[in-house]
Write a protein that holds these residues in place. Structure first.
Motif, PDB file in Angstrom:
ATOM      1  N   LEU A   1     -14.542 -43.267  -2.226  1.00 20.06           N
ATOM      2  CA  LEU A   1     -13.462 -44.066  -1.855  1.00 20.06           C
ATOM      3  C   LEU A   1     -12.679 -44.362  -2.995  1.00 20.06           C
ATOM      4  O   LEU A   1     -11.388 -44.294  -2.937  1.00 20.06           O
ATOM      5  N   CYS A   2     -13.232 -44.895  -3.950  1.00 24.74           N
ATOM      6  CA  CYS A   2     -12.261 -45.136  -5.328  1.00 24.74           C
ATOM      7  C   CYS A   2     -11.680 -44.036  -5.828  1.00 24.74           C
ATOM      8  O   CYS A   2     -10.563 -44.125  -6.189  1.00 24.74           O
ATOM      9  N   ILE A   3     -12.195 -42.882  -5.951  1.00 22.30           N
ATOM     10  CA  ILE A   3     -11.525 -41.741  -6.361  1.00 22.30           C
ATOM     11  C   ILE A   3     -10.408 -41.189  -5.419  1.00 22.30           C
ATOM     12  O   ILE A   3      -9.586 -40.984  -5.907  1.00 22.30           O
ATOM     13  N   ALA A   4     -10.752 -41.255  -4.092  1.00 21.98           N
ATOM     14  CA  ALA A   4      -9.700 -40.993  -3.146  1.00 21.98           C
ATOM     15  C   ALA A   4      -8.453 -41.873  -3.285  1.00 21.98           C
ATOM     16  O   ALA A   4      -7.436 -41.182  -3.284  1.00 21.98           O
ATOM     17  N   VAL A   5      -8.742 -43.358  -3.633  1.00 18.20           N
ATOM     18  CA  VAL A   5      -7.530 -43.877  -3.881  1.00 18.20           C
ATOM     19  C   VAL A   5      -6.889 -43.546  -5.012  1.00 18.20           C
ATOM     20  O   VAL A   5      -5.628 -43.615  -4.946  1.00 18.20           O
ATOM     21  N   SER A   6      -7.561 -43.123  -6.081  1.00 15.70           N
ATOM     22  CA  SER A   6      -6.984 -42.780  -7.449  1.00 15.70           C
ATOM     23  C   SER A   6      -6.026 -41.534  -6.967  1.00 15.70           C
ATOM     24  O   SER A   6      -5.165 -41.288  -7.637  1.00 15.70           O
ATOM     25  N   ILE A   7      -6.820 -40.699  -6.255  1.00 13.70           N
ATOM     26  CA  ILE A   7      -6.021 -39.174  -6.036  1.00 13.70           C
ATOM     27  C   ILE A   7      -4.851 -39.510  -5.200  1.00 13.70           C
ATOM     28  O   ILE A   7      -3.750 -38.883  -5.617  1.00 13.70           O
ATOM     29  N   ALA A   8      -4.882 -40.618  -4.306  1.00 11.61           N
ATOM     30  CA  ALA A   8      -3.665 -40.593  -3.504  1.00 11.61           C
ATOM     31  C   ALA A   8      -2.597 -41.500  -4.276  1.00 11.61           C
ATOM     32  O   ALA A   8      -1.373 -41.204  -3.859  1.00 11.61           O
ATOM     33  N   ALA A   9      -3.002 -42.125  -5.121  1.00 10.26           N
ATOM     34  CA  ALA A   9      -1.984 -42.597  -5.997  1.00 10.26           C
ATOM     35  C   ALA A   9      -0.936 -41.696  -6.944  1.00 10.26           C
ATOM     36  O   ALA A   9       0.049 -42.179  -7.178  1.00 10.26           O
TER      37      ALA A   9
ATOM     38  N   SER B   1      -4.573 -33.876  -1.950  1.00  8.36           N
ATOM     39  CA  SER B   1      -3.712 -34.369  -3.126  1.00  8.36           C
ATOM     40  C   SER B   1      -3.345 -33.495  -3.975  1.00  8.36           C
ATOM     41  O   SER B   1      -2.001 -33.240  -4.552  1.00  8.36           O
ATOM     42  N   SER B   2      -4.009 -32.404  -4.400  1.00 11.78           N
ATOM     43  CA  SER B   2      -3.714 -31.180  -5.208  1.00 11.78           C
ATOM     44  C   SER B   2      -2.446 -30.342  -4.856  1.00 11.78           C
ATOM     45  O   SER B   2      -1.555 -30.058  -5.600  1.00 11.78           O
ATOM     46  N   ASP B   3      -2.571 -30.100  -3.470  1.00 10.36           N
ATOM     47  CA  ASP B   3      -1.525 -29.409  -2.945  1.00 10.36           C
ATOM     48  C   ASP B   3      -0.029 -30.142  -2.855  1.00 10.36           C
ATOM     49  O   ASP B   3       0.801 -29.474  -3.237  1.00 10.36           O
ATOM     50  N   GLU B   4      -0.487 -31.356  -2.502  1.00 12.07           N
ATOM     51  CA  GLU B   4       0.968 -32.195  -2.776  1.00 12.07           C
ATOM     52  C   GLU B   4       1.394 -32.196  -4.256  1.00 12.07           C
ATOM     53  O   GLU B   4       2.787 -32.095  -4.469  1.00 12.07           O
TER      54      GLU B   4
END
Length: 462
Positions: free
Chosen positions: A18-26, A418-421
């Protein structure tokens, strides 16, 4: 950055993942912030680029070369408009060969004369006008050189700005993948990940390092290319530049607005230095026709001589000195194979010069229309990205994040979304760069640059 499907289901623990997901989303938010910052500094970037262009033009040796050539042609024109130097004639005549005495025969004289040849009709004045017109044509090379330098530097500036933006995206991806590598290593050590998962993550990190190195190489190459106009001293002290992939074009936008709804840009293109040089060439050939017409007028020459005599005349008195004056004139009676042919050749050159300009304008107008087509399509594509693709990518990322939090989506799905965005944001930056490069090419054709042209450079002191 491309994330393989093999990253799906790496077996991360929920809190760490979840921490990584938040980092990616940022990351998209960070990229959006950078994009907003870039848009607000467009004017500053434009001013910085214009300052570099003006500095480059002020020390451009090609501008100095064309200016020197123009001055040389002007001086040559002044020389060609001058009468030929008079000829001095000194000699003696009537000298008896039996005694070689100057005071024995009254016919013996020592003579001094001057001869002056005059050009036909108005040839001198026409030659000066012709040279002056040729000098004007050469001076237009300065304006043409300015547009070429401005266009080349602007395109390099935009490419540099795009590479710097791409670098920020790569750095963010590199930071993310480094964190992923650490987490995969931790999970692998406790048996929750396979070896191939760790190897794939390490491969992605190394690929990003390679992309970053290539990006730096391309940036350094572009900065080095600027030294062609700014000099090696500038290169040594300005290795780092903060460029932008978007510029402001108020002058170009005004020009294009005045030609909205039309495919003919001939009025504006007639102000292009190349079109003006074509006009100058037409004028030169028209003057040459007038020069050829002067060949039908006679050419005059004047000769005046003074003869000094030392002998006495038949009355025993000192013989009088003599003065002679002559007027010479050649009459062009047989003009069929010379004057007529030269005049016809000059007239054909005028026609050829006019056709050359028509061809040039047609080519330039076609280039403008092709660039306008690219410009419209690029604007439409950018609008599609901003109004549809990017919002959809953002919504997808947010939906995947919610699905992951509700245990209905894999962690790899979060990474992919996130990578696609990020990839879409980079594509928008590429399209924006291409749009501004198209604007630069249009500005070179229609005169839409914002720099201030420096004064004509002085020739080197002799």
């Amino acid at each position: 950055m491309i994330v393989n499907n093999e990253l799906y289901g790496l077996g991360f623990t929920k809190p760490i993942s979840l921490c990584i997901a938040v980092s990616i989303a940022a990351i998209p938010a960070v990229s959006n912030a950078k994009e907003m910052k870039a848009s607000t500094s467009i004017a500053a970037s434009t001013n910085q680029l214009n300052a570099l262009i003006e500095s480059a033009l002020s020390q451009d040796s090609s501008r100095a070369q064309y200016t020197a050539q123009s001055l040389a042609m002007t001086e040559s024109g002044a020389a060609s408009a001058t009468l030929m130097d008079p000829k001095l004639k000194v000699g003696f005549g009537g000298l008896p060969v039996d005694s070689f005495k100057f005071d024995e025969d009254p016919m013996t004289n020592i003579s001094v004369g001057l001869m002056q040849q005059f050009e036909r009709g108005s040839t001198l004045e026409l030659n000066q006008r012709k040279a002056s017109q040729q000098a004007s044509g050469l001076s237009l090379q300065v304006s043409l050189r300015e547009r070429e330098v401005a266009s080349q530097m602007t395109q390099l500036w935009l490419e540099l700005g795009y590479l710097q933006y791409a670098e920020s995206i790569i750095v963010e991806n590199q930071r993310l993948m480094t964190e992923m590598e650490q987490f995969v290593t931790t999970n692998y050590s406790i048996g929750k990940s396979e070896a191939q998962d760790l190897l794939n993550t390490q491969l992605q990190v190394n690929k990003l390092e390679e992309k970053l190195q290539l990006n730096h190489q391309m940036q350094s190459r572009i900065v080095s290319q600027f030294s062609e106009w700014l000099g090696s001293n500038w290169l040594g002290s300005n290795r780092s530049l903060s460029a932008s992939y978007s510029l402001s074009w108020p002058t170009l936008n005004t020009i294009l607005s005045s030609h909205a709804g039309t495919a003919q840009y001939y009025n504006q293109l007639n102000q292009h230095p190349m079109a003006q040089m074509a006009d100058s060439n037409i004028s030169v050939n028209q003057i040459q026709v007038e020069v050829a017409e002067q060949a039908y007028t006679p050419q005059f020459g004047v000769e005046v001589m003074y003869a000094y005599r030392q002998a006495n005349n038949m009355k025993g008195e000192p013989a009088s000195d003599l003065v002679s004056a002559y007027l010479t004139m050649d009459i062009p009676l047989f003009t069929g194979n010379r004057q007529d042919k030269n005049l016809a050749a000059a007239q054909h050159q005028v026609g050829a010069a006019k056709y050359q300009k028509d061809t040039l304008l047609a080519q330039m107008n076609a280039q403008v229309n092709a660039l306008m087509n690219d410009r419209i399509n690029l604007q439409e594509r950018i609008e599609r990205y901003q109004e549809r693709l990017l919002p959809q990518a953002t919504a997808r990322t947010q939906a995947v994040e919610r699905g992951y939090q509700n245990s209905t989506a894999q962690f790899g799905d979060v990474i992919t979304a996130s990578s696609d965005e990020l990839a879409l944001q980079l594509e928008v930056a590429r399209l924006t760069t291409d749009l501004n490069i198209t604007n630069s090419k249009l500005a070179a054709l229609l005169g839409g640059f914002e720099y201030t042209s420096p004064e004509s450079p002085l020739t080197h002191s002799k």
